[in-house]
Each structure stands twice: as C-alpha cells, then as structure tokens.
Design a protein around this motif. Structure first.
Motif, PDB file in Angstrom:
ATOM      1  N   ILE A   1       0.883  -1.262   0.044  1.00 45.05           N
ATOM      2  CA  ILE A   1       0.172   0.014  -0.030  1.00 45.05           C
ATOM      3  C   ILE A   1       0.913   1.133  -0.022  1.00 45.05           C
ATOM      4  N   ARG A   2       0.633   1.957  -1.148  1.00 39.95           N
ATOM      5  CA  ARG A   2       1.242   3.316  -1.085  1.00 39.95           C
ATOM      6  C   ARG A   2       0.621   4.457  -0.308  1.00 39.95           C
ATOM      7  N   THR A   3       1.332   5.318   0.469  1.00 42.64           N
ATOM      8  CA  THR A   3       0.632   6.233   1.175  1.00 42.64           C
ATOM      9  C   THR A   3       1.449   7.731   0.811  1.00 42.64           C
ATOM     10  N   GLN A   4       0.719   8.789   1.133  1.00 43.12           N
ATOM     11  CA  GLN A   4       1.355  10.068   0.844  1.00 43.12           C
ATOM     12  C   GLN A   4       0.777  10.913   2.132  1.00 43.12           C
ATOM     13  N   ARG A   5       1.771  11.739   2.712  1.00 39.24           N
ATOM     14  CA  ARG A   5       1.499  12.728   3.745  1.00 39.24           C
ATOM     15  C   ARG A   5       1.022  13.674   3.054  1.00 39.24           C
ATOM     16  N   VAL A   6      -0.098  14.146   3.643  1.00 37.51           N
ATOM     17  CA  VAL A   6      -0.911  15.179   3.272  1.00 37.51           C
ATOM     18  C   VAL A   6      -0.575  16.590   3.796  1.00 37.51           C
ATOM     19  N   THR A   7      -0.224  17.682   2.910  1.00 39.87           N
ATOM     20  CA  THR A   7      -0.178  19.062   3.711  1.00 39.87           C
ATOM     21  C   THR A   7      -1.133  19.851   2.664  1.00 39.87           C
ATOM     22  N   ALA A 283      -5.044   8.236  -6.172  1.00 40.81           N
ATOM     23  CA  ALA A 283      -5.441   8.002  -4.999  1.00 40.81           C
ATOM     24  C   ALA A 283      -7.046   8.175  -4.709  1.00 40.81           C
ATOM     25  N   LEU A 284      -7.773   8.493  -5.725  1.00 35.85           N
ATOM     26  CA  LEU A 284      -9.260   8.337  -5.862  1.00 35.85           C
ATOM     27  C   LEU A 284      -9.783   7.295  -5.603  1.00 35.85           C
ATOM     28  N   ILE A 290     -11.451   8.924  -0.794  1.00 35.97           N
ATOM     29  CA  ILE A 290      -9.945   8.672  -0.833  1.00 35.97           C
ATOM     30  C   ILE A 290      -9.831   8.058   0.620  1.00 35.97           C
ATOM     31  N   SER A 291      -8.832   7.037   0.895  1.00 37.59           N
ATOM     32  CA  SER A 291      -8.666   6.232   2.145  1.00 37.59           C
ATOM     33  C   SER A 291      -7.784   7.411   2.720  1.00 37.59           C
ATOM     34  N   VAL A 292      -8.023   7.379   4.184  1.00 37.28           N
ATOM     35  CA  VAL A 292      -7.298   8.061   5.199  1.00 37.28           C
ATOM     36  C   VAL A 292      -6.582   7.484   6.296  1.00 37.28           C
TER      37      VAL A 292
END
Length: 295
Positions: A1-7, A283-284, A290-292
């Motif tokens: 699973i790829r993740t991305q920190r949201v700013t 990511a959609l 989206i998954s958080v």
C-alpha cells in the motif's frame, strides 16, 4: 500500500480549452470609383503584408483628372458671374438712390440674382471637392496594417464602383474563441459585461500551445471578453483570448507566427484556492472518496 503525507497549500487553478486563431479585424476592400486597374503593389497578393496607408492598387485616373479640370473651370465661371452680379447690385442701388422713390424691392436691387450667383459658387466648390476626392479614390490604400487574405483583381482588369477588390485582415492582434462549460466558469474569473458598465476589466492570462513542424510552440495572451450569447446547441460560453502582434518574431527564432487558421490548445489561469490538499488521481476511490490513515 502506497501512502502520501498530506499538506495543505494554495493552488492556482487552470481551465483548458481549444480553438482556432482568427483575426481581430477583417475587411473587404471596395473600389469607390470605376476604371481599369493600372498598377498593383508587390504586397497585393494572397498572404502579402502591408502597413497602414500603403497604396495597394491604382485605378486609371485619366477621367477623374479631367473631371477636376472641368470642375475648376465651372468654379471660375461661377465666381466671375458672382463678381458681375455684385457689381450690378452696387450700380442698381446707386441708381435707385438717385432716381427712385421710396423703398426699392429686392428684384430692383438684384438681390435674388446675387443670391443665385452665390449659390452657384457654393455648388461649384462642392463639385470641385467631390471631383478631387474621386481622384484621390483612384488610389486604394490600406486602412490599417494587415495582410491580404484574397485578392479579387489584378492589372488590366476593369472595376466598378462598389466592387470588391480584396479581402484583408489586421495583424495587430489575433483572437481565439475558447468554449467553456458552465462548470468551467466556477474556476475562472471572466470579464463579464453588464449593461451600463464599461467592460474594461482585464481578464486572466492564457497560455496557447500547438505543434508545428514536429515541435511544440507556446504563446501568451489574455482573455479580453466573453461573447454576448450562450451557444444554444452546446450550451457553452465562448471566451475570447487575444494575442498581441501574432506575426512578430519572438525570442525563439524557430517559433512560427501565430497564423490565422492555426488550431491551438489553451490553458486559462483560474482562481487561487487556499488550504487545498493536492493528491494524485490514483488516490481516488470512485469519483469522490479517498482512504485516510490517521495516527
């Protein structure tokens, strides 16, 4: 699973569209006199450039030169007649003052004759001015700086008053009609015109791109107005972008001119929104989920 920190950050939105380049001003050159075409300019050819006031072609001026001479002669005769009437009016007044009794009528003092002579001079002056203007019109000059789209006559051809000699367009600006949907309008700040307003508000910047000779080229313009009607078939609003001096050579010597008829893709600078999370499309989940991962 790829993740991305949201700013959260500010984001300048853009809206894409496409259209075909057209001139801002386009005209038909029409001859105001009749005669045989005696001369045409080297630039009087399809695709030829010309500057404001350039003589593009000349109609045989012989008959119009003779018309000026005849009008000058008519004016001289009417002035002579006026001078004679003025002298006779002075004599008539003098004779009445010596021999007459009471008040003289206008005819005795030659007032109608004098008025007629004055009117004849005015008419002759007007006729001379018309003759001179017709002589000037044998030279057809460019009303603005532009380019010939299509020429209709050449040397030796006879033209009549009102006949079209060429189709021309200006080269000061190029225009591109860009269709926008009602959803697109939410993201751009278009210069809308209202009744009673001057409509001089500056529109957003537009970046125009096209491929020519295997390379992509870019121009910058600005939205100047929106058209007055919504397309009844597509339900779209057309914004009009302008590019200044489209035929000038830019910093890139390999870039072609933004020629009339060229198809371009447009990117219109839209509104800036604050505190936005920018995510990749992958990511959609579905259209709007989206998954958080929290923590």
């Amino acid at each position: 699973i790829r993740t991305q920190r949201v700013t959260l950050e500010d984001l300048a939105l853009t809206v894409t569209s496409q259209g075909t380049v057209s001139p801002r001003t386009e005209s038909q050159l029409i001859s105001e006199v009749s005669g045989r075409v005696m001369w045409v300019s080297p630039s009087f050819a399809s695709g030829g450039f010309f500057e404001n006031g350039t003589k593009l072609l000349e109609v045989d001026p012989y008959d119009y030169e003779r018309g000026v001479i005849q009008a000058e002669a008519d004016l001289a005769r009417t002035k002579l007649r006026l001078a004679e009437e003025e002298a006779e009016a002075v004599v008539a007044l003098k004779e009445w003052s010596q021999l007459g009794n009471g008040n003289a009528n206008a005819l005795t003092l030659r007032e109608p004759q004098l008025a007629d002579a004055q009117a004849a001079v005015t008419a002759a002056e007007s006729n001379l001015e018309t003759s001179r203007r017709n002589l000037e019109r044998t030279e057809i000059r460019a009303p603005y700086s532009g380019r010939v789209r299509q020429k209709q006559v050449d040397v030796g051809q006879f033209v009549t008053t009102g006949s079209v000699v060429a189709s021309i367009y200006s080269v000061d600006y190029a225009e591109i009609r860009l269709p926008l949907t009602s959803n697109d309008l939410a993201y751009v700040d278009l210069p809308l015109d209202y009744r009673g307003s001057r409509g001089n508000r500056e529109g957003p910047l537009v970046t125009l791109k096209t491929k020519f000779a295997g390379e992509e080229h870019v121009w910058t313009g600005r939205i100047t107005r929106t058209e007055g009607e919504i397309d009844p078939k597509s339900r779209m609003v057309h914004a009009v972008a302008q590019v200044r001096n489209p035929y000038a050579r830019g910093k890139d010597s390999n870039r072609p001119p933004l020629a009339v008829g060229m198809y371009v893709e447009a990117e219109i600078a839209g509104k800036t929104v604050s505190d936005v999370a920018i995510l990749p499309r992958l990511a959609l989940r579905g259209d709007d989920q989206i998954s958080v991962a929290d923590g």
